[in-house]
Design a protein around this motif. Structure first.
Motif, PDB file in Angstrom:
ATOM      1  N   UNK A   1       0.834  -1.199   0.000  1.00  0.00           N
ATOM      2  CA  UNK A   1       0.000   0.000   0.000  1.00  0.00           C
ATOM      3  C   UNK A   1       0.874   1.256   0.000  1.00  0.00           C
ATOM      4  N   UNK A   2       0.298   2.419  -0.247  1.00  0.00           N
ATOM      5  CA  UNK A   2       1.098   3.633  -0.406  1.00  0.00           C
ATOM      6  C   UNK A   2       1.924   4.043   0.811  1.00  0.00           C
ATOM      7  N   UNK A   3       1.621   3.519   1.994  1.00  0.00           N
ATOM      8  CA  UNK A   3       2.444   3.826   3.169  1.00  0.00           C
ATOM      9  C   UNK A   3       3.536   2.794   3.381  1.00  0.00           C
TER      10      UNK A   3
ATOM     11  N   UNK B   1      -7.355  -3.884  -8.369  1.00  0.00           N
ATOM     12  CA  UNK B   1      -7.461  -4.336  -9.759  1.00  0.00           C
ATOM     13  C   UNK B   1      -8.101  -3.212 -10.571  1.00  0.00           C
ATOM     14  N   UNK B   2      -7.424  -2.777 -11.593  1.00  0.00           N
ATOM     15  CA  UNK B   2      -7.926  -1.688 -12.419  1.00  0.00           C
ATOM     16  C   UNK B   2      -7.526  -0.303 -11.950  1.00  0.00           C
ATOM     17  N   UNK B   3      -6.774  -0.216 -10.836  1.00  0.00           N
ATOM     18  CA  UNK B   3      -6.379   1.085 -10.303  1.00  0.00           C
ATOM     19  C   UNK B   3      -5.134   1.642 -10.983  1.00  0.00           C
ATOM     20  N   UNK B   4      -4.502   0.879 -11.831  1.00  0.00           N
ATOM     21  CA  UNK B   4      -3.357   1.320 -12.631  1.00  0.00           C
ATOM     22  C   UNK B   4      -2.212   1.859 -11.767  1.00  0.00           C
ATOM     23  N   UNK B   5      -1.975   1.195 -10.637  1.00  0.00           N
ATOM     24  CA  UNK B   5      -0.852   1.561  -9.782  1.00  0.00           C
ATOM     25  C   UNK B   5      -1.052   2.825  -8.988  1.00  0.00           C
ATOM     26  N   UNK B   6      -2.260   3.345  -8.929  1.00  0.00           N
ATOM     27  CA  UNK B   6      -2.499   4.600  -8.205  1.00  0.00           C
ATOM     28  C   UNK B   6      -2.884   4.376  -6.746  1.00  0.00           C
ATOM     29  N   UNK B   7      -3.114   3.138  -6.337  1.00  0.00           N
ATOM     30  CA  UNK B   7      -3.505   2.845  -4.957  1.00  0.00           C
ATOM     31  C   UNK B   7      -2.552   1.883  -4.272  1.00  0.00           C
ATOM     32  N   UNK B   8      -1.491   1.478  -4.958  1.00  0.00           N
ATOM     33  CA  UNK B   8      -0.543   0.538  -4.389  1.00  0.00           C
ATOM     34  C   UNK B   8       0.154  -0.247  -5.479  1.00  0.00           C
TER      35      UNK B   8
ATOM     36  N   UNK C   1     -11.992  10.046  -6.104  1.00  0.00           N
ATOM     37  CA  UNK C   1     -11.018  10.955  -5.488  1.00  0.00           C
ATOM     38  C   UNK C   1     -10.932  10.733  -3.983  1.00  0.00           C
ATOM     39  N   UNK C   2     -12.060  10.434  -3.360  1.00  0.00           N
ATOM     40  CA  UNK C   2     -12.058  10.180  -1.917  1.00  0.00           C
ATOM     41  C   UNK C   2     -11.281   8.910  -1.591  1.00  0.00           C
ATOM     42  N   UNK C   3     -11.448   7.873  -2.410  1.00  0.00           N
ATOM     43  CA  UNK C   3     -10.701   6.624  -2.210  1.00  0.00           C
ATOM     44  C   UNK C   3      -9.205   6.876  -2.364  1.00  0.00           C
ATOM     45  N   UNK C   4      -8.837   7.621  -3.410  1.00  0.00           N
ATOM     46  CA  UNK C   4      -7.428   7.945  -3.632  1.00  0.00           C
ATOM     47  C   UNK C   4      -6.864   8.704  -2.442  1.00  0.00           C
ATOM     48  N   UNK C   5      -7.590   9.689  -1.948  1.00  0.00           N
ATOM     49  CA  UNK C   5      -7.108  10.489  -0.819  1.00  0.00           C
ATOM     50  C   UNK C   5      -6.981   9.663   0.454  1.00  0.00           C
TER      51      UNK C   5
ATOM     52  N   UNK D   1      -6.425   6.259   0.699  1.00  0.00           N
ATOM     53  CA  UNK D   1      -5.374   5.249   0.630  1.00  0.00           C
ATOM     54  C   UNK D   1      -4.009   5.845   0.321  1.00  0.00           C
ATOM     55  N   UNK D   2      -3.990   6.958  -0.401  1.00  0.00           N
ATOM     56  CA  UNK D   2      -2.732   7.573  -0.818  1.00  0.00           C
ATOM     57  C   UNK D   2      -2.767   9.072  -0.521  1.00  0.00           C
ATOM     58  N   UNK D   3      -2.825   9.453   0.756  1.00  0.00           N
ATOM     59  CA  UNK D   3      -3.000  10.872   1.097  1.00  0.00           C
ATOM     60  C   UNK D   3      -1.846  11.756   0.627  1.00  0.00           C
TER      61      UNK D   3
END
Length: 471
Positions: free
Chosen positions: A174-176, A200-207, A451-455, A457-459
């Motif tokens: 995960x991003x942390x 799956x499908x997040x294209x590396x933006x969530x981990x 955007x809320x999910x991104x923020x 998991x990956x603040x």
């Protein structure tokens, strides 16, 4: 959120805690994407061998607020694997994490690390007497982590689903920097939010996906492949319904092919043997996979007879050997290369409701014709509503001659797709190429949720910034 480059000081700190073999000098291939639209940048290139090393890399990036770009096989077509702007990122390539960690034939399950090449995953399944059905043109170089990160489609979605449908569990960083140990082999696990389907499908933006539990299937005892010449696109829809009525789930592939695509092949790749002396305006490549005791060639012959009686088809060639099957598939698989050699002005990976495909083709052709003189190659996975609708210059002209029209053509096609309840990204993902399209056509409430999910998991915004969502 301000990010910092992966500079020499950052690299020096990484080398204090990780083996030197993890690091490489950035080679050009890590900074390129197949269509040549962007050139990426890279401050640090890391090739970890274990998930703990990925964790250490991402933890360091989070502490230093350095962007991270996960890298699979580099075959993505929407620029998700390169970061052309902003502070130089750390590129993490999974290519050394290639192990098949386990195969469980009685469970129809295989566990593979993210760097395993898709063709090698297919082979491991075959050696266990099973089938891993994800199949696409780049399967010799695409890696399973990238396939999952982009929710890859391919030619067998009709029967087996997208990459998302073939995944039971994930291991991911995960991003942390924490490791999520989610390699479940369970078919039923109803315990709250589905983190697997977020990644799956997040294209590396969530981990960073580092391994996956994949679904296997029994191998069809017999396969049959045929090219059927169609009356028109509506006949293709009716033929698909007829095929399913007669063969049920035995229909594995149903690929729509236009005469323009075959003519491009004849022009650019004349050594590719085509099934018909004169390319028909419309045809479909059908593949059946049937259980023991059933004859797929006879089933295809029966299907043709029933379709001919209904006026749907006018000719067909049914493969009589594996060599003929391979030749048929070679035609389909080389269509994108023929396109590339001609040079598309504007390419579109779209989907619409299956019953509306004939209307979309008719209206789309009219829309494009209203913008000037062009050639259109419309082909793709008709069984799941996914078309590759590509616009080309007339003979004697090049795509450079129409560079100023590319945006107008794309907008007109995508507006029509959206009007008809379709998607402007059927199987290639959003990457960087379609961020603006997602903003234009996406439901505002859904976009706010993304955007809320991104923020959440990956603040810090370090994971593949600029892909899927605007940085």
């Amino acid at each position: 959120m301000t990010l910092n480059p992966a500079d020499e000081a950052f690299a020096a700190r990484l080398r204090q805690t990780l083996p030197e073999e993890v690091f490489r000098s950035p080679a050009p291939r890590y900074l390129e994407e197949p269509r040549g639209r962007w050139v990426g940048q890279c401050g640090v290139l890391a090739l970890p061998r274990r998930v703990e090393e990925v964790s250490a890399l991402v933890s360091a990036a989070a502490a230093a607020r350095v962007p991270v770009v996960p890298y699979g096989g580099g075959t993505g077509l929407v620029g998700g694997q390169v970061m052309p702007e902003g502070p130089a990122p750390m590129v993490i390539s999974l290519e050394r994490m290639t192990a098949i960690r386990g195969v469980f034939p009685t469970e129809n399950v295989l566990i593979a690390e993210a760097g395993a090449i898709l063709a090698d995953v297919q082979l491991a399944a075959t050696e266990a007497g099973r089938l891993f059905p994800l199949s696409l043109a780049a399967e010799g170089t695409a890696r399973i982590g990238g396939n999952l990160s982009t929710n890859a489609g391919g030619t067998a979605v009709l029967r087996y689903g997208n990459a998302r449908d073939l995944c039971l569990g994930l291991e991911a960083v995960l991003p942390d920097g924490r490791i999520w140990h989610g390699l479940s082999r369970l078919r039923k696990d109803n315990t709250g939010y589905d983190l697997r389907n977020l990644l799956v499908g997040a294209e590396g933006t969530l981990g960073v996906i580092t391994a996956a539990t994949l679904k296997l299937f029994p191998r069809p005892a017999a396969q049959g492949t045929g090219f059927f010449v169609l009356r028109d696109p509506q006949a293709a829809i009716d033929l698909l319904a007829l095929a399913r009525d007669q063969v049920g789930e035995g229909v594995s592939t149903f690929e729509l092919i236009s005469g323009q695509g075959l003519r491009f092949l004849a022009e650019t790749l004349p050594d590719i043997r085509q099934p018909f002396d004169t390319p028909p305006d419309w045809s479909v490549l059908i593949e059946l996979g049937l259980p023991r005791g059933l004859d797929p060639e006879a089933a295809l012959a029966d299907l043709y007879a029933a379709a001919e009686e209904r006026g749907l088809v006018s000719d067909a060639v049914i493969a009589q050997s594996q060599a003929q099957r391979d030749a048929f598939w070679s035609v389909r698989e080389h269509i994108p290369e023929g396109n590339r050699r001609i040079g598309a002005i504007s390419s579109h990976d779209i989907s619409v409701p299956i019953s509306l495909i004939p209307e979309f083709i008719r209206r789309g052709n009219a829309v494009v014709a209203g913008l000037g003189g062009f050639r259109i190659n419309c082909f793709g996975h008709l069984g799941d509503g996914n078309l590759h609708y590509n616009v080309f210059p007339l003979p004697g002209r090049s795509k450079a001659d129409h560079a100023n029209q590319a945006g107008e053509i794309k907008r007109a096609v995508h507006d029509l797709v959206n009007e008809m309840g379709g998607s402007v990204s059927a199987e290639h993902g959003i990457g960087r190429a379609k961020v603006e399209d997602l903003e234009r056509y996406g439901d505002p409430v859904r976009l706010d949720a993304l955007r809320a999910i991104k923020a959440a998991l990956d603040p810090l915004g370090i994971m593949n910034p600029g892909a899927v969502l605007r940085a």
